[in-house]
Scaffold this motif. Structure first.
Motif, PDB file in Angstrom:
ATOM      1  N   LEU A 109       0.965  -1.212  -0.019  1.00  0.00           N
ATOM      2  CA  LEU A 109       0.010  -0.104  -0.110  1.00  0.00           C
ATOM      3  C   LEU A 109       0.977   1.182  -0.175  1.00  0.00           C
ATOM      4  O   LEU A 109       2.003   1.547   0.770  1.00  0.00           O
ATOM      5  N   ILE A 111       0.273   5.236   0.643  1.00  0.00           N
ATOM      6  CA  ILE A 111      -0.616   6.239   1.264  1.00  0.00           C
ATOM      7  C   ILE A 111      -0.176   7.497   1.263  1.00  0.00           C
ATOM      8  O   ILE A 111       0.956   7.829   1.800  1.00  0.00           O
ATOM      9  N   ILE A 139      -1.473   3.899  11.057  1.00  0.00           N
ATOM     10  CA  ILE A 139      -1.231   2.844  10.226  1.00  0.00           C
ATOM     11  C   ILE A 139      -0.666   1.760  11.004  1.00  0.00           C
ATOM     12  O   ILE A 139      -1.049   0.478  10.643  1.00  0.00           O
ATOM     13  N   ALA A 169      -5.755  -7.822   0.796  1.00  0.00           N
ATOM     14  CA  ALA A 169      -5.217  -6.391   0.845  1.00  0.00           C
ATOM     15  C   ALA A 169      -6.409  -5.393   0.793  1.00  0.00           C
ATOM     16  O   ALA A 169      -6.384  -4.388   1.527  1.00  0.00           O
ATOM     17  N   GLN A 170      -7.310  -5.787  -0.081  1.00  0.00           N
ATOM     18  CA  GLN A 170      -8.341  -4.866  -0.387  1.00  0.00           C
ATOM     19  C   GLN A 170      -9.063  -4.442   1.007  1.00  0.00           C
ATOM     20  O   GLN A 170      -9.515  -3.607   1.158  1.00  0.00           O
ATOM     21  N   THR A 173      -7.077  -2.556   3.272  1.00  0.00           N
ATOM     22  CA  THR A 173      -7.038  -1.407   3.132  1.00  0.00           C
ATOM     23  C   THR A 173      -8.402  -0.472   3.432  1.00  0.00           C
ATOM     24  O   THR A 173      -8.354   0.534   3.668  1.00  0.00           O
ATOM     25  N   SER A 174      -9.458  -1.137   2.885  1.00  0.00           N
ATOM     26  CA  SER A 174     -10.652  -0.451   3.226  1.00  0.00           C
ATOM     27  C   SER A 174     -10.924   0.127   4.617  1.00  0.00           C
ATOM     28  O   SER A 174     -11.482   1.240   4.887  1.00  0.00           O
ATOM     29  N   HIS A 177      -8.416   2.968   5.401  1.00  0.00           N
ATOM     30  CA  HIS A 177      -8.899   3.903   4.787  1.00  0.00           C
ATOM     31  C   HIS A 177     -10.299   4.593   5.804  1.00  0.00           C
ATOM     32  O   HIS A 177      -9.997   6.110   5.833  1.00  0.00           O
ATOM     33  N   ILE A 196      -4.936   6.293  -1.828  1.00  0.00           N
ATOM     34  CA  ILE A 196      -4.141   4.909  -1.547  1.00  0.00           C
ATOM     35  C   ILE A 196      -3.757   3.950  -2.767  1.00  0.00           C
ATOM     36  O   ILE A 196      -5.197   3.929  -3.335  1.00  0.00           O
ATOM     37  N   VAL A 198      -2.773   0.415  -4.327  1.00  0.00           N
ATOM     38  CA  VAL A 198      -2.655  -0.730  -3.725  1.00  0.00           C
ATOM     39  C   VAL A 198      -2.174  -1.824  -4.924  1.00  0.00           C
ATOM     40  O   VAL A 198      -2.894  -1.741  -6.124  1.00  0.00           O
ATOM     41  N   LEU A 234      -9.413   4.889  -2.830  1.00  0.00           N
ATOM     42  CA  LEU A 234      -8.461   3.650  -3.084  1.00  0.00           C
ATOM     43  C   LEU A 234      -8.443   3.406  -4.522  1.00  0.00           C
ATOM     44  O   LEU A 234      -9.374   2.918  -5.090  1.00  0.00           O
ATOM     45  N   THR A 236      -6.720  -0.011  -6.793  1.00  0.00           N
ATOM     46  CA  THR A 236      -5.898  -1.242  -6.940  1.00  0.00           C
ATOM     47  C   THR A 236      -5.399  -1.125  -8.254  1.00  0.00           C
ATOM     48  O   THR A 236      -5.897  -0.912  -9.455  1.00  0.00           O
TER      49      THR A 236
END
Length: 716
Positions: A109, A111, A139, A169-170, A173-174, A177, A196, A198, A234, A236
């Protein structure tokens, strides 16, 4: 083909200019990554077709002894040719690029706070730096022990996630965020929005694509895409981005540092650290390999690991590329010991410190394990490189939590490996229950009643009251006394190993699972499984234990087969499980399943004159062990034992009598030989299982149609 070239290209490729002319550029400029090669060809063809200059995102080229990361521009000229302008971003030895990487997926990630410049402008750069520090703390707080959170020299943060596929990872990350965007920063309660990017490299991809640089390029491309659509989103990485999104590491943008080579070096070091920490080590090999890697990666004159025991430092590895003289090393260790002692007197939580000793910048970094400093890293750099040394020390500090977590795992595993022999020795002794009190007689009557049945038994009692001894008595009174009696202390096993410890695992189930392993449940088949301190189990493991309690079946980690066993279950805790259920820290359905037959152990204060019976029993035991002729207690010693409440129960009494036997010079233990530690009563425990959750919300990820719509483009 090449029609002209500058002297820098000639020097870079180690070929005379005349030899370059007339050759296809693809033959001269060697790009070791097939994906990068195809991408650059597509960009050049596109620039030639649309007659427009295009920025080239970072890509590697291979020279004689090194790999160089380049970016630049490509565009048409008036002579109907194409000009390619390149600049070097970073470089490293060829062997590091071609090193084989593990086959597990890795995610990254990147950011970036979108409106940090507003804070710097309206408040101050100091306020901006304070906000960035809080961002990194947020983080780090949500990541797992094996993940890495890093702030580069600019305003970009990176989170490397080993063994993490794209879907995982998604999801992470959600959640991240949501936390970042919902938090207010500094004392001014300022809000920030975040872009972000990814990216993931899956295990099945080609080896030459499993590069940290390729992963970084993808994540950076996704980050640039998130910025280009206004930020706060975000994105990807997708292969389509390489032909539609311009992404580079522009050192003039202020997003990354003015020293991209340093940022790339940190990224490469973290990549190597991830690989190292994912392996199995003994304590010494861990320290040796880690110190060698860090010393090389951080360019230090000296770097090593030390255990901290009772305020004393013990070198673990003694394995350094450039060892110091004994005098220089003594000075470094003496300084670190003095600073540690000063900090230990003033605060429970240690912090890193630096100083200059004999023209060397010296730093120690504490490795904190469960709020306690168990080890430190000592490092030093030449004084003439003080600014660089400060940077390297800060980078080492960012890596410290990951090394601390790995060190904790190794120490616990080594402790666990020693347990079977200790347990076997304890079980070989005669298990005696010394008592005459009514409370203990009632308890033993209950043990005799429940022992011959197959009912699950829950033992509740304070620490040190002898819960394991009662569990052994239940097993001895059962219909299977010759069968295994297996003990699992749930409070001493590191959390991510508990499932494997209980249920076993198949080879390859996770990193380090090199062989099949029987769990404690399988080892107890036909006999009794004793789960001590069951209240310490994480909620996730509690749900899996529930199935075993209900059906006497289990599934090993990494296996699909359901196995059935015949096991008598005895559990113990010093917690009030009913209260834990109400607080959400223990599953209610599991509690009601295990609360079939409950035994409440009296504490030592409730056992009256059992204190003296036990004291004399321990005197006899330790006098024989240490060759003493001690026979009894004096009247004053008896009174001292009876008047004390013994908050540590039988265990505290046993340890105290052992000490008294050691220091007693005569035949009778006197009152002065009994040193009482008046410890405060512990009325509550740290909640180690409660996890703050974030409410679900619609995914903030941008899909491809939305991205191209916002960019005013159609999908290619």
């Amino acid at each position: 083909m090449i029609v002209d070239a500058g002297p820098e290209i000639s020097q870079l490729l180690a070929q005379p200019l005349q030899k370059l002319y007339g050759q296809p550029w693809q033959k001269v400029v060697k790009i070791p990554s097939p994906a990068a090669r195809a991408r650059i060809n597509a960009i050049i063809d596109s620039a030639n077709t649309i007659h427009s200059a295009t920025r080239i995102s970072t890509f590697p080229i291979q020279c004689t002894e090194q790999i160089m990361m380049m970016d630049g521009f490509v565009g048409p000229t008036s002579e109907q040719s194409i000009v390619l302008i390149l600049r070097e971003v970073a470089s490293w030895p060829v062997h590091e690029w071609h090193a084989q990487h593990p086959n597990e997926p890795v995610s990254l990630l990147l950011i970036n706070p979108d409106n940090l410049s507003d804070i710097n402008h309206h408040y101050s750069r100091e306020q901006g730096d304070e906000a960035l520090a809080e961002v990194l703390q947020t983080i780090s707080g949500i990541l797992r022990d094996n993940d890495f959170a890093t702030r580069y020299s600019g305003a970009v943060f990176a989170a490397q996630l080993p063994d993490t596929n794209a879907k995982q990872a998604q999801q992470l990350t959600s959640r991240l965020h949501q936390l970042l965007a919902g938090k207010q920063y500094t004392q001014h309660k300022l809000s920030l929005s975040f872009s972000i990017g990814v990216a993931t490299i899956e295990g099945q991809e080609q080896i030459d694509e499993q590069s940290p640089l390729e992963l970084f390029r993808r994540a950076n491309t996704a980050l640039q895409a998130a910025r280009n659509i206004g930020g706060g989103k975000l994105v990807t990485w997708r292969p389509q981005f390489d032909s539609n999104v311009i992404a580079n590491l522009d050192r003039m943008s202020g997003k990354f540092s003015s020293e991209p080579n340093d940022d790339f070096r940190v990224m490469m070091l973290q990549w190597d650290v991830i690989r190292l920490l994912g392996q199995n080590h003994t304590l010494q090999t861990f320290a040796q390999q880690s110190s060698k890697l860090l010393q090389s990666g951080l360019k230090s004159d000296y770097l090593d690991f030390y255990l901290l025991k009772q305020g004393q430092l013990t070198n673990i590895s003694a394995n350094n590329v450039n060892p110091l003289t004994d005098h220089s090393l003594d000075s470094l260790e003496s300084w670190a010991s003095r600073q540690l002692q000063l900090q230990l007197k003033s605060t429970a939580r240690l912090k890193s410190e630096s100083t200059v000793i004999e023209q060397q910048v010296c730093t120690f970094i504490p490795l904190m394990i469960r709020q306690q400093c168990e080890a430190i890293i000592l490092a030093k750099w030449p004084e003439k490189l003080t600014p660089t040394a400060k940077k390297r020390a800060a980078q080492l500090l960012q890596l410290a939590p990951n090394f601390a977590a790995t060190l904790d795992r190794i120490l616990l595993l080594e402790q666990e490996q020693k347990r079977p022999s200790l347990t076997q020795q304890a079980q070989g002794e005669t298990h005696q229950l010394i008592f005459e009190s009514a409370a203990m007689r009632t308890l033993i009557q209950q043990v005799q009643l429940v022992g011959p049945t197959d009912a699950t038994v829950l033992i509740i009692g304070e620490s040190g009251t002898g819960k394991e001894l009662i569990a052994q008595q239940i097993h001895n009174q059962s219909l299977r006394p010759e069968k295994p009696f297996i003990t699992v202390d749930c409070s001493t096993i590191v959390e991510h190993l508990i499932e494997s410890e209980l249920f076993g695992h198949k080879r390859g189930a996770f990193t380090g699972a090199n062989n099949d392993k029987l769990g404690r449940i399988a080892q107890a088949d036909g006999g009794t499984l004793f789960l001590d301190e069951v209240g310490e189990l994480p909620l996730e493991i509690q749900s899996k234990l529930l199935r075993f309690v209900q059906e006497k079946t289990y599934v090993a980690v990494g296996d699909q087969r359901v196995k059935k066993v015949d096991v008598r279950l005895v559990l113990a805790t010093n917690r009030n499980l009913a209260e834990e259920v109400n607080k959400g820290r223990f599953r209610g359905d599991l509690y009601y399943r295990i609360n079939v037959f409950t035994l409440h152990l009296p504490d030592l204060e409730q056992r009256g004159t059992d204190k003296l019976l036990l004291a004399r029993h321990f005197i006899s035991k330790y006098a024989a062990q240490y060759g003493k002729s001690i026979r009894d207690l004096s009247t004053k010693a008896e009174a001292k034992i009876m008047d004390y409440s013994w908050p540590g129960n039988v265990r505290e009494l046993q340890n105290n009598i052992m000490r008294s036997v050691i220091v007693c010079p005569g035949n009778t233990i006197e009152a002065e030989h009994i040193v009482l530690q008046h410890q405060p009563q512990i009325t509550d425990k740290i909640d180690s299982t409660h996890i703050q959750t974030v409410p679900a919300s619609p995914s903030p990820f941008v899909d491809l149609p939305e991205y191209f719509t916002r960019m005013g483009k159609t999908r290619s």
